[in-house]
Design a protein around this motif. Structure first.
Motif, PDB file in Angstrom:
ATOM      1  N   MET A   1      -0.458  -6.000  -6.937  1.00 53.96           N
ATOM      2  CA  MET A   1       0.822  -5.481  -7.776  1.00 53.96           C
ATOM      3  C   MET A   1       0.579  -3.755  -8.320  1.00 53.96           C
ATOM      4  O   MET A   1       1.407  -3.194  -8.245  1.00 53.96           O
ATOM      5  N   LEU A   2      -0.853  -3.812  -8.486  1.00 48.44           N
ATOM      6  CA  LEU A   2      -1.036  -2.533  -9.131  1.00 48.44           C
ATOM      7  C   LEU A   2      -1.054  -1.534  -7.912  1.00 48.44           C
ATOM      8  O   LEU A   2      -0.632  -0.346  -7.943  1.00 48.44           O
ATOM      9  N   CYS A   3      -1.451  -1.843  -6.803  1.00 49.95           N
ATOM     10  CA  CYS A   3      -1.571  -1.159  -5.463  1.00 49.95           C
ATOM     11  C   CYS A   3      -0.268  -0.710  -4.932  1.00 49.95           C
ATOM     12  O   CYS A   3       0.008   0.354  -4.442  1.00 49.95           O
ATOM     13  N   LEU A   4       0.596  -1.712  -5.286  1.00 48.21           N
ATOM     14  CA  LEU A   4       2.088  -1.358  -4.964  1.00 48.21           C
ATOM     15  C   LEU A   4       2.583  -0.263  -5.507  1.00 48.21           C
ATOM     16  O   LEU A   4       3.678   0.348  -5.151  1.00 48.21           O
ATOM     17  N   ALA A   5       2.177  -0.006  -6.571  1.00 45.88           N
ATOM     18  CA  ALA A   5       2.841   1.232  -7.587  1.00 45.88           C
ATOM     19  C   ALA A   5       1.883   2.375  -7.270  1.00 45.88           C
ATOM     20  O   ALA A   5       2.448   3.295  -8.120  1.00 45.88           O
ATOM     21  N   ILE A   6       0.947   2.449  -6.753  1.00 46.49           N
ATOM     22  CA  ILE A   6       0.026   3.612  -6.487  1.00 46.49           C
ATOM     23  C   ILE A   6       0.793   4.690  -5.832  1.00 46.49           C
ATOM     24  O   ILE A   6       0.895   5.913  -6.057  1.00 46.49           O
ATOM     25  N   PRO A   7       1.457   4.383  -4.348  1.00 49.39           N
ATOM     26  CA  PRO A   7       1.863   5.532  -3.766  1.00 49.39           C
ATOM     27  C   PRO A   7       2.972   6.340  -4.365  1.00 49.39           C
ATOM     28  O   PRO A   7       3.884   5.593  -5.015  1.00 49.39           O
ATOM     29  N   THR A   8       2.934   7.621  -4.335  1.00 51.86           N
ATOM     30  CA  THR A   8       3.889   8.348  -4.821  1.00 51.86           C
ATOM     31  C   THR A   8       4.592   8.938  -3.855  1.00 51.86           C
ATOM     32  O   THR A   8       5.551  10.091  -4.295  1.00 51.86           O
ATOM     33  N   GLY A   9       4.412   9.067  -2.689  1.00 55.02           N
ATOM     34  CA  GLY A   9       5.063   9.986  -1.510  1.00 55.02           C
ATOM     35  C   GLY A   9       4.548   9.753  -0.216  1.00 55.02           C
ATOM     36  O   GLY A   9       3.528   9.051  -0.067  1.00 55.02           O
ATOM     37  N   PRO A  10       4.971  10.383   0.801  1.00 51.97           N
ATOM     38  CA  PRO A  10       4.514   9.911   2.053  1.00 51.97           C
ATOM     39  C   PRO A  10       3.208  10.966   2.444  1.00 51.97           C
ATOM     40  O   PRO A  10       2.590  10.465   3.591  1.00 51.97           O
ATOM     41  N   GLU A  11       2.791  11.538   1.522  1.00 51.21           N
ATOM     42  CA  GLU A  11       1.411  12.297   1.612  1.00 51.21           C
ATOM     43  C   GLU A  11       0.450  11.301   1.685  1.00 51.21           C
ATOM     44  O   GLU A  11       0.560  10.426   1.117  1.00 51.21           O
ATOM     45  N   ASN A  12      -0.901  11.778   2.420  1.00 47.13           N
ATOM     46  CA  ASN A  12      -2.156  10.873   2.355  1.00 47.13           C
ATOM     47  C   ASN A  12      -1.854   9.641   2.932  1.00 47.13           C
ATOM     48  O   ASN A  12      -2.280   8.472   2.091  1.00 47.13           O
ATOM     49  N   HIS A  13      -1.105   9.172   3.736  1.00 46.91           N
ATOM     50  CA  HIS A  13      -0.826   7.966   4.494  1.00 46.91           C
ATOM     51  C   HIS A  13      -0.352   6.962   3.444  1.00 46.91           C
ATOM     52  O   HIS A  13      -0.552   5.803   3.218  1.00 46.91           O
ATOM     53  N   GLY A  14       0.585   7.606   2.496  1.00 48.44           N
ATOM     54  CA  GLY A  14       1.207   6.717   1.462  1.00 48.44           C
ATOM     55  C   GLY A  14       2.259   5.581   2.078  1.00 48.44           C
ATOM     56  O   GLY A  14       2.052   4.540   1.436  1.00 48.44           O
ATOM     57  N   LYS A  15       2.767   5.794   3.047  1.00 53.68           N
ATOM     58  CA  LYS A  15       3.696   4.740   3.640  1.00 53.68           C
ATOM     59  C   LYS A  15       2.649   3.694   4.200  1.00 53.68           C
ATOM     60  O   LYS A  15       3.303   2.544   4.073  1.00 53.68           O
ATOM     61  N   ALA A  16       1.782   3.856   4.869  1.00 57.16           N
ATOM     62  CA  ALA A  16       0.936   3.013   5.544  1.00 57.16           C
ATOM     63  C   ALA A  16       0.263   2.157   4.504  1.00 57.16           C
ATOM     64  O   ALA A  16       0.068   0.933   4.547  1.00 57.16           O
ATOM     65  N   PHE A  17      -0.383   2.873   3.512  1.00 57.85           N
ATOM     66  CA  PHE A  17      -0.897   2.057   2.497  1.00 57.85           C
ATOM     67  C   PHE A  17       0.185   1.094   1.765  1.00 57.85           C
ATOM     68  O   PHE A  17      -0.175  -0.299   1.463  1.00 57.85           O
ATOM     69  N   TYR A  18       1.175   1.339   1.479  1.00 55.95           N
ATOM     70  CA  TYR A  18       2.263   0.567   0.636  1.00 55.95           C
ATOM     71  C   TYR A  18       2.675  -0.566   1.868  1.00 55.95           C
ATOM     72  O   TYR A  18       2.585  -1.587   1.381  1.00 55.95           O
ATOM     73  N   ILE A  19       2.781  -0.312   3.076  1.00 54.12           N
ATOM     74  CA  ILE A  19       3.106  -1.278   4.091  1.00 54.12           C
ATOM     75  C   ILE A  19       2.381  -2.501   3.981  1.00 54.12           C
ATOM     76  O   ILE A  19       2.081  -3.414   4.333  1.00 54.12           O
ATOM     77  N   THR A  20       0.834  -1.952   4.128  1.00 55.66           N
ATOM     78  CA  THR A  20      -0.292  -2.667   4.280  1.00 55.66           C
ATOM     79  C   THR A  20      -0.207  -3.528   2.879  1.00 55.66           C
ATOM     80  O   THR A  20      -0.698  -4.872   3.001  1.00 55.66           O
ATOM     81  N   CYS A  21      -0.146  -3.085   1.714  1.00 54.24           N
ATOM     82  CA  CYS A  21      -0.035  -3.826   0.520  1.00 54.24           C
ATOM     83  C   CYS A  21       0.829  -4.843   0.473  1.00 54.24           C
ATOM     84  O   CYS A  21       0.615  -6.039  -0.017  1.00 54.24           O
ATOM     85  N   LEU A  22       1.979  -4.471   0.946  1.00 53.50           N
ATOM     86  CA  LEU A  22       3.158  -5.407   0.754  1.00 53.50           C
ATOM     87  C   LEU A  22       2.922  -6.672   1.904  1.00 53.50           C
ATOM     88  O   LEU A  22       3.373  -7.718   1.598  1.00 53.50           O
ATOM     89  N   THR A  23       2.326  -6.350   2.912  1.00 55.67           N
ATOM     90  CA  THR A  23       2.143  -7.471   3.763  1.00 55.67           C
ATOM     91  C   THR A  23       1.136  -8.268   3.343  1.00 55.67           C
ATOM     92  O   THR A  23       1.326  -9.555   3.391  1.00 55.67           O
ATOM     93  N   CYS A  24      -0.148  -7.740   2.686  1.00 58.38           N
ATOM     94  CA  CYS A  24      -1.059  -8.634   2.075  1.00 58.38           C
ATOM     95  C   CYS A  24      -0.306  -9.514   1.077  1.00 58.38           C
ATOM     96  O   CYS A  24      -0.625 -10.715   0.798  1.00 58.38           O
ATOM     97  N   THR A  25       0.694  -8.889   0.178  1.00 53.46           N
ATOM     98  CA  THR A  25       1.185  -9.730  -0.900  1.00 53.46           C
ATOM     99  C   THR A  25       2.195 -10.677  -0.263  1.00 53.46           C
ATOM    100  O   THR A  25       2.020 -12.150  -0.643  1.00 53.46           O
ATOM    101  N   GLY A  26       2.589 -10.704   0.820  1.00 49.35           N
ATOM    102  CA  GLY A  26       3.429 -11.844   1.497  1.00 49.35           C
ATOM    103  C   GLY A  26       2.399 -12.743   1.930  1.00 49.35           C
ATOM    104  O   GLY A  26       2.819 -13.997   1.630  1.00 49.35           O
ATOM    105  N   PHE A  27       1.317 -12.399   2.426  1.00 45.49           N
ATOM    106  CA  PHE A  27       0.457 -13.386   2.820  1.00 45.49           C
ATOM    107  C   PHE A  27      -0.188 -13.989   1.414  1.00 45.49           C
ATOM    108  O   PHE A  27      -0.391 -15.518   1.639  1.00 45.49           O
ATOM    109  N   VAL A  28      -0.496 -13.448   0.672  1.00 43.98           N
ATOM    110  CA  VAL A  28      -1.133 -14.037  -0.734  1.00 43.98           C
ATOM    111  C   VAL A  28      -0.118 -14.830  -1.265  1.00 43.98           C
ATOM    112  O   VAL A  28      -0.434 -15.926  -2.281  1.00 43.98           O
TER     113      VAL A  28
END
Length: 431
Positions: free
Chosen positions: A307-334
Motif C-alpha cells: 500500500m505504501l509502494c503504490l503511493a510512492i510514484p509521483t510521475g513518469p520519471e525514473n520508471h514510475g509507471k513500471a514501478f506502479y504497475i509492478t506493485c499493483l500486480t503484486c497487490t492483486g496476487f497478495v
C-alpha cells in the motif's frame, strides 16, 4: 437510463447514481441478517433460494423498465436483498455438499466465478448496449436468472446437515487446525482441538449442559462474543474497504500522476482482479491443506508495504509507471491470500460451537447466518471504503491515506495471528 429514459438533468446523474448504489448496500446491511435467520429456520435450502431468485428477477425487471426514479430505487432494494439471500444460501449449499477437506477449494472456485462475472459483466453489458441496444443488454441478466430458477426447480434438494454432533474422529485434522471440510457430519477431528480452547473461552462443554434441544440462544450474541469471529469479520470488512478504496481513489490518482484515461485505469483494475480469478482454486486447495492462519497473516503483512509502494510514484520519471504497475500486480496476487479467509474461518468456529453444544442455534444449525455475518461485514466495508479513502485522500493526501490503510493492514495481521490459530497446540498434542 437516468438521462435518456427519465430525461434527468445530467448534473444530477452522479448524485443519483451514488444514491442508488448506497441504498443497495444499506438495504443489504439491514435485511440480510433477517433473511439468514429465516433461511436457517426452514428445513430446506431449495425453497428460499427459488424465492430469492424470483424476487431478484422482479427487481431486475423493475429497474430495466425504469418507469420512474422511485421504481429504480425499489428495484435496487429488491435486487440487493434477494441477491444477498441467494448468495448466502448458495454458499451454505456449497459448504453442506462439499467433501471433507474440500471446502476451501470449492470456495476458491466459486470466488473465481464471481470475480469473472464482476470483471466481465460491465464489459458484456456495455458492449451489448452499444452494439445491440437497451433490451438486448438487459436480456443477459434476466435470462441468467430465469435459467437459475429453472435449474433450482429441477435440482434435487439436499438435506441440511444435522446440528447433532457425535464424538470427533481424528482423521481430518489439518496442519493449521482449521476445519474447512464442510462435511455434513460435524464430528471431524478438526473440532477436537477447538473443544478444549472453546471450553476456556465460553461455557462448559456440552456434556455439562442441559438437554441441547433447550440450549438455543441468540446466534449473534454467541458468535460476536468470540474474538475468533471478530478476527474473521475484521478480515472480511478490511478486504472490502481496500477494494472499495481502490475503486474510489485509483482513477483520480492515476489521472493526477500519470495523466491516464479510463482505458488505462481499466487495465489497472484488471491487474488487481485477474490474479484472484486464476489463483482462487489453488488458494482454496492450499487452505484445505495448510489452514488459514499462515497465508492470511502473511497476506495482511505483505499488503502493508505494498500500500505504501503504490503511493510512492509521483510521475513518469525514473520508471514510475513500471514501478506502479509492478506493485499493483503484486497487490492483486497478495489479495488472494486474504480473500474469503474470513468466511472460511467463521465456518470453522460455527462447527466448533455446534459440535460442543448441539442445537444451540436450532435443529437446522446456523450456517446461513454465518454467511450473513460476512455478507454484512463485506457490504459495510463497501460503504466505509469510499468514505474513508476519499476523505483521507482529500484531507491529508494520497500517501497519508495509504499509510493509514497500511497501518490497519499490519494491525489486522497481528489480530489474525492471535486468533486464527486457536486450539492448534491441542491438535498437535492429540496427534
Amino acid at each position: 437510463m437516468l438521462e435518456t429514459r427519465l430525461n434527468q438533468d445530467p448534473d444530477l446523474t452522479q448524485r443519483t447514481t451514488s444514491g442508488l448504489l448506497s441504498v443497495h448496500g444499506f438495504a443489504t446491511l439491514i435485511l440480510t441478517p433477517l433473511v439468514a435467520i429465516a433461511a436457517d429456520k426452514t428445513p430446506s435450502r431449495k425453497t428460499p433460494l427459488i424465492i430469492a431468485l424470483i424476487v431478484c428477477l422482479g427487481g431486475t425487471i423493475l429497474v430495466a423498465l425504469t418507469p420512474n426514479l422511485w421504481s429504480i430505487y425499489v428495484g435496487r432494494i429488491l435486487q440487493g436483498v434477494s441477491g444477498s439471500a441467494a448468495w448466502i444460501i448458495c454458499l451454505a449449499m456449497l459448504t453442506d455438499s462439499a467433501k471433507e477437506g474440500q471446502v476451501g477449494r470449492m470456495m476458491g472456485i466459486s470466488m473465481s466465478v464471481v470475480l469473472s462475472g464482476t470483471v466481465g459483466g460491465p464489459s458484456v453489458a456495455g458492449g451489448l448496449l452499444q452494439w445491440a441496444g437497451y433490451w438486448p443488454a438487459w436480456s443477459v441478466p434476466i435470462g441468467l436468472i430465469l435459467i437459475n430458477i429453472v435449474a433450482r426447480i429441477v435440482t434435487k434438494d439436499l438435506p441440511k446437515p444435522s446440528a447433532i454432533s457425535t464424538p470427533p474422529s481424528r482423521s481430518g485434522i489439518s496442519t493449521d487446525g482449521q476445519d474447512l471440510s464442510g462435511e455434513r457430519d460435524v464430528e471431524t477431528a478438526e473440532t477436537s482441538p477447538l473443544l478444549s480452547q472453546s471450553a476456556n473461552a465460553h461455557d462448559a462443554p456440552c456434556e455439562d449442559k442441559d438437554d441441547p434441544q433447550n440450549a438455543e440462544v441468540s446466534f449473534y450474541y454467541e458468535m460476536l462474543g468470540d474474538c475468533r469471529i471478530l478476527s474473521s469479520i475484521s478480515t472480511t470488512i478490511l478486504f472490502s474497504i481496500l477494494i472499495a478504496g481502490f475503486n474510489t481513489t485509483l482513477p483520480v490518482h492515476l489521472r493526477t500522476i500519470f495523466n491516464w484515461g479510463p482505458s488505462d485505469v481499466g487495465i489497472m483494475f484488471l491487474l488487481l482482479r485477474v490474479p484472484a480469478i486464476i489463483l482462487g482454486p489453488l488458494m482454496g486447495w492450499a487452505r484445505d491443506h495448510i489452514g488459514l492462519r499462515y497465508p492470511t497473516t502473511i497476506g495482511w503483512a505483505l499488503l502493508a508495504p505494498l500500500m505504501l509502494c503504490l503511493a510512492i510514484p509521483t510521475g513518469p520519471e525514473n520508471h514510475g509507471k513500471a514501478f506502479y504497475i509492478t506493485c499493483l500486480t503484486c497487490t492483486g496476487f497478495v489479495t488472494t491470500l486474504v480473500q474469503g479467509a474470513g468466511v472460511l474461518h467463521t465456518i470453522t468456529i460455527l462447527k466448533d460451537i455446534e459440535s460442543r453444544r448441539p442445537y444451540i442455534f436450532g435443529p437446522n444449525g446456523g450456517m446461513s447466518r454465518v454467511f450473513a455475518i460476512n455478507e454484512v461485514a463485506f457490504n459495510a466495508g463497501l460503504m466505509l471504503g469510499p468514505l474513508l479513502s476519499g476523505m483521507l485522500s482529500e484531507a491529508v493526501g494520497y500517501f497519508s491515506m495509504s499509510l493509514t490503510l497500511a497501518s490497519i493492514c499490519l494491525a489486522n495481521a497481528v489480530f489474525v495471528w492471535s486468533f486464527f490459530e486457536r486450539g492448534i497446540a491441542q491438535s498437535k498434542n492429540l496427534k
